[in-house]
Design a protein around this motif. Structure first.
Motif, mmCIF file in Angstrom:
data_model
loop_
_atom_site.group_PDB
_atom_site.id
_atom_site.type_symbol
_atom_site.label_atom_id
_atom_site.label_comp_id
_atom_site.label_asym_id
_atom_site.label_seq_id
_atom_site.Cartn_x
_atom_site.Cartn_y
_atom_site.Cartn_z
ATOM 1 N N UNK A 1 0.825 -1.210 0.000
ATOM 2 C CA UNK A 1 0.000 0.000 0.000
ATOM 3 C C UNK A 1 0.859 1.259 0.000
ATOM 4 N N UNK A 2 2.126 1.119 0.433
ATOM 5 C CA UNK A 2 3.011 2.289 0.446
ATOM 6 C C UNK A 2 3.423 2.687 -0.967
ATOM 7 N N UNK A 3 3.234 1.789 -1.912
ATOM 8 C CA UNK A 3 3.691 2.038 -3.271
ATOM 9 C C UNK A 3 2.470 2.114 -4.196
ATOM 10 N N UNK A 4 2.694 2.576 -5.403
ATOM 11 C CA UNK A 4 1.617 2.638 -6.371
ATOM 12 C C UNK A 4 1.345 1.270 -6.991
ATOM 13 N N UNK A 5 0.076 0.811 -6.977
ATOM 14 C CA UNK A 5 -0.312 -0.492 -7.523
ATOM 15 C C UNK A 5 -1.311 -0.266 -8.657
ATOM 16 N N UNK A 6 -1.013 -0.831 -9.840
ATOM 17 C CA UNK A 6 -1.894 -0.725 -11.002
ATOM 18 C C UNK A 6 -2.040 -2.115 -11.622
ATOM 19 N N UNK A 7 -3.009 -2.245 -12.574
ATOM 20 C CA UNK A 7 -3.236 -3.508 -13.273
ATOM 21 C C UNK A 7 -3.143 -3.249 -14.770
ATOM 22 N N UNK A 8 -2.322 -4.053 -15.435
ATOM 23 C CA UNK A 8 -2.148 -3.945 -16.879
ATOM 24 C C UNK A 8 -2.076 -5.348 -17.469
ATOM 25 N N UNK A 9 -2.878 -5.617 -18.497
ATOM 26 C CA UNK A 9 -2.835 -6.901 -19.212
ATOM 27 C C UNK A 9 -2.947 -8.081 -18.261
ATOM 28 N N UNK A 10 -3.811 -7.959 -17.272
ATOM 29 C CA UNK A 10 -4.014 -9.057 -16.343
ATOM 30 C C UNK A 10 -2.919 -9.211 -15.299
ATOM 31 N N UNK A 11 -1.963 -8.291 -15.242
ATOM 32 C CA UNK A 11 -0.880 -8.346 -14.260
ATOM 33 C C UNK A 11 -1.073 -7.246 -13.228
ATOM 34 N N UNK A 12 -0.756 -7.571 -11.986
ATOM 35 C CA UNK A 12 -0.725 -6.550 -10.933
ATOM 36 C C UNK A 12 0.687 -5.989 -10.890
ATOM 37 N N UNK A 13 0.812 -4.691 -10.983
ATOM 38 C CA UNK A 13 2.115 -4.028 -11.070
ATOM 39 C C UNK A 13 2.290 -3.139 -9.850
ATOM 40 N N UNK A 14 3.422 -3.333 -9.139
ATOM 41 C CA UNK A 14 3.768 -2.525 -7.964
ATOM 42 C C UNK A 14 4.938 -1.631 -8.353
ATOM 43 N N UNK A 15 4.763 -0.340 -8.240
ATOM 44 C CA UNK A 15 5.810 0.632 -8.566
ATOM 45 C C UNK A 15 6.588 0.986 -7.300
ATOM 46 N N UNK A 16 7.906 0.744 -7.318
ATOM 47 C CA UNK A 16 8.754 1.029 -6.154
ATOM 48 C C UNK A 16 9.963 1.824 -6.612
ATOM 49 N N UNK A 17 10.533 2.627 -5.706
ATOM 50 C CA UNK A 17 11.787 3.307 -6.047
ATOM 51 C C UNK A 17 12.929 2.300 -6.094
ATOM 52 N N UNK A 18 13.956 2.637 -6.858
ATOM 53 C CA UNK A 18 15.106 1.752 -6.911
ATOM 54 C C UNK A 18 15.792 1.705 -5.542
ATOM 55 N N UNK A 19 16.524 0.621 -5.365
ATOM 56 C CA UNK A 19 17.248 0.380 -4.117
ATOM 57 C C UNK A 19 16.292 0.180 -2.946
ATOM 58 N N UNK A 20 15.079 -0.316 -3.266
ATOM 59 C CA UNK A 20 14.110 -0.619 -2.216
ATOM 60 C C UNK A 20 14.216 -2.096 -1.854
ATOM 61 N N UNK A 21 14.475 -2.433 -0.598
ATOM 62 C CA UNK A 21 14.431 -3.842 -0.198
ATOM 63 C C UNK A 21 12.970 -4.270 -0.008
ATOM 64 N N UNK A 22 12.574 -5.372 -0.661
ATOM 65 C CA UNK A 22 11.179 -5.806 -0.627
ATOM 66 C C UNK A 22 11.062 -7.217 -0.072
ATOM 67 N N UNK A 23 9.898 -7.467 0.551
ATOM 68 C CA UNK A 23 9.550 -8.814 0.991
ATOM 69 C C UNK A 23 8.276 -9.228 0.259
ATOM 70 N N UNK A 24 8.361 -10.371 -0.450
ATOM 71 C CA UNK A 24 7.229 -10.900 -1.202
ATOM 72 C C UNK A 24 6.664 -12.097 -0.454
ATOM 73 N N UNK A 25 5.318 -12.139 -0.317
ATOM 74 C CA UNK A 25 4.650 -13.247 0.364
ATOM 75 C C UNK A 25 3.779 -14.011 -0.629
#
Length: 651
Positions: A100-124
């Motif tokens: 939720x801290x980042x921008x989330x959009x949907x394109x061509x059936x994909x969920x896209x999360x926009x993050x700044x570079x050098x961001x450490x992420x955890x995927x569940x």
């Protein structure tokens, strides 16, 4: 067969007898003439399969009524042969933690999360349905799909989800997870990495206050330590045009920087206090900086100067009107010593009188960080105090601190206050005589110890016999001798220092007004001014070496010089040398070398005992000399008393 034979006969293709063929056909017709072909089928064996089929059809019809979607899917797959998947037991969904801290959009059936570079992420990976034993994550770089990688996701203990932690990201990725019977590449999660603002070049220019003598410098270390009052200029260069650059200090507050003509950001201030700082950037693309660095600024305060006084040895001194008080010490400061003076007062008055130390009293130029000093003080320096009066003094040091915020330098007293009590020469001599009480007895005890160690050494040499016969007990016995010699060295050093105090009392109070006294005072002053040596044995050893030819035992100070010479030689040369040779003998492996070193130790011990015996004789003669002098003084005082009484009687 009959039908086939009949057809062949009609066609003329038979090779057998036609009559035989016709006979066979006629027999067949006779045998089958009365048969009813309806009896050829018996329905009884088919009853059970038919009933089973009817039951199965009923079950399927009921199932289709209850689950029309599943029935329709079955019909489309099995009858219409369409490529539609069966429902799965396991379905895996991917999501970014705190997306939720980042921008989330949907394109061509994909969920896209926009993050700044050098961001450490955890995927569940959350699981719907049956929990698989393992889940694999496939990572595909958007710009390099051929570099796809698959890795196993971890499952925290007792949790119903799997996770994977990415390091700070620098490229966009597409992700999908597989596990259990969810083995397709759907759904796809795309992490789109946007370029984030960051500081790509940083430096600090430092200009310390001039009084510190610290040169200006430039550093790229964001954690800064510099003297208070240092002028600090920070330079930042960003990797892109910025919408905002905020420099935040814990104590000094936030500062918004604006770019200069060269596009760099600059902040200038005077370092007045220690602080912490960080910076926050917002790029022209609207992306916030990911890094939140925290750095420390340390303002090093100008410490007060310190002064350590080595002489006089005691805080309370009894002096004659002609006395010399040797003042020796070292003043230190973190940036420079600017001044030295003595603050004194007579009696119990405040220390308001100032006696600046002269330029020649400072053995290093003022302004340095360590300034040793030496001065022979006389009672004239304290206003000429007289017999029966007292004076007090302390050493005051001043540093070179001069800045706009702190224009006054530090001034600091030494730790000790010195008291001078002026007495007559006979009174001072009585004080000194009390200080040397039992000194001859102490030397006699040391002589007894030295003789015992010498006897043990000679006995060990005899038992060893030069062939190592006493090797089994040699080490322990040698260790006992070494321990005894160490004790002798310590005892002798204490006795020598005790006598030095007596010697200095006679010397610096000028109780023997002669050439030897003045010569020794001049030599000691020269030594103290020319060396940083603090070992009294070396100092007095050098002084006595220069004046030994002038020492005459017929004079008071001459006797003391001879005694002091014996003390210095015994305590600083004989005893340490005997101990050293004994210790080396204990560390040597070859028996012949051990014995040779032990013989050298014996020689030094013999010389030590000779000096101790001579010292004992000289101390006894000195005490007799003092008794004679005191007797003469008592006689003179008696004569003065008789004369005074006679004058009164005459009047």
């Amino acid at each position: 067969s009959s039908l086939q034979l009949h057809a062949d006969l009609e066609a003329g293709r038979t090779a057998e007898s036609p009559e035989l063929i016709r006979g066979a056909i006629e027999r067949t017709l006779r045998d089958l003439e009365d048969r009813d072909f309806r009896t050829a089928w018996d329905a009884r064996p088919a009853r059970r399969p038919v009933l089973a089929a009817l039951l199965a059809a009923g079950v399927l019809a009921a199932g289709a009524a209850l689950a029309p979607d599943l029935a329709g899917l079955w019909f489309r797959r099995m009858v219409l042969l369409r490529d539609e998947p069966w429902p799965r037991e396991t379905t895996i969904d991917l999501a970014v933690v705190d997306e939720d801290k980042y921008g989330v959009v949907h394109e061509d059936g994909r969920r896209i999360v926009n993050v700044p570079e050098r961001t450490p992420l955890q995927v569940q990976a959350t699981v719907r349905g049956k929990m698989p034993s393992a889940v694999e994550l496939t990572v595909v770089p958007v710009d390099a799909p051929e570099r796809a990688q698959t890795t196993a996701m971890g499952r925290p203990g007792g949790k119903g989800w799997f996770q994977h932690i990415f390091p700070p990201l620098t490229q966009s990725l597409r992700l999908h997870a597989t596990g259990g019977d969810d083995d397709d590449e759907e759904p796809v999660l795309e992490i789109r990495v946007a370029r984030a603002p960051r500081v790509q070049s940083f430096r600090i220019d430092l200009a310390p206050p001039p009084y510190t003598g610290v040169p200006a410098r430039t550093t790229s270390d964001a954690n800064l330590a510099a003297p208070e009052g240092t002028r600090v200029v920070m330079h930042f260069e960003a990797n892109m045009p910025l919408e905002a650059f905020d420099l935040a200090f814990d104590k000094a507050g936030d500062v918004r920087l604006t770019p200069g003509q060269d596009g760099a950001y600059r902040h200038e201030f005077t370092l007045a206090q220690s602080d912490f700082y960080t910076y926050r950037l917002k790029g022209g693309n609207g992306i916030q900086s990911v890094e939140a660095p925290r750095y420390v600024l340390t303002a090093e305060p100008d410490q007060p100067p310190r002064v350590q006084v080595e002489m006089p040895w005691q805080n309370a001194l009894v002096v004659t009107p002609d006395a010399v008080v040797p003042l020796r010490g070292t003043a230190t400061d973190d940036f420079g010593v600017a001044g030295l003076e003595i603050r004194w007062a007579a009696g119990e008055e405040p220390l308001a009188q100032a006696l600046p130390l002269r330029a020649e009293d400072a053995l290093q130029p003022l302004g340095g960080r360590s300034v040793p000093f030496y001065r022979d003080l006389s009672l004239a320096d304290f206003g000429g105090i007289k017999v029966g009066e007292r004076a007090r003094f302390k050493v005051l040091v001043e540093d070179n601190r001069v800045s706009a915020a702190q224009p006054e330098p530090h001034r600091q007293f030494g730790d000790y206050e010195y008291l001078l009590q002026v007495l007559t020469p006979p009174e001072v001599e009585r004080e000194l005589a009390q200080r040397q009480t039992r000194l001859r007895d102490r030397v006699r005890d040391i002589t007894v110890l030295a003789e015992a160690r010498l006897a043990e050494t000679e006995e060990l040499l005899r038992d060893a016999g030069g062939d190592g016969a006493a090797a089994g007990t040699f080490g322990p016995r040698l260790g006992q001798i070494e321990t005894g010699l160490n004790r002798i060295t310590a005892e002798l050093g204490g006795a020598a220092r005790q006598f030095m105090r007596v010697f200095e009392g006679y010397l610096y109070n000028r109780l023997d007004r002669g050439n030897l006294t003045e010569k020794l005072l001049a030599v000691l002053s020269e030594i103290y001014r020319g060396t940083a040596e603090t070992d009294p044995f070396k100092i007095y050893g050098e002084a006595l070496g220069r004046t030994r030819a002038q020492a005459n035992e017929g004079e008071l100070l001459g006797r003391l010089v001879v005694i002091l010479d014996l003390f210095v030689r015994a305590a600083a040369e004989r005893a340490p040398e005997a101990t050293r040779f004994t210790a080396q003998a204990g560390l040597t492996a070859r028996p012949e070398d051990r014995l040779e070193l032990l013989r050298e130790s014996r020689t030094r011990q013999q010389a030590l005992i000779e000096d101790l015996r001579a010292l004992e004789d000289k101390l006894e003669a000195w005490e007799d000399y003092l008794d004679v002098i005191q007797g003469l003084r008592d006689l003179i005082d008696l004569q003065k008393g008789v004369k005074g009484k006679a004058e009164k009687l005459t009047k």
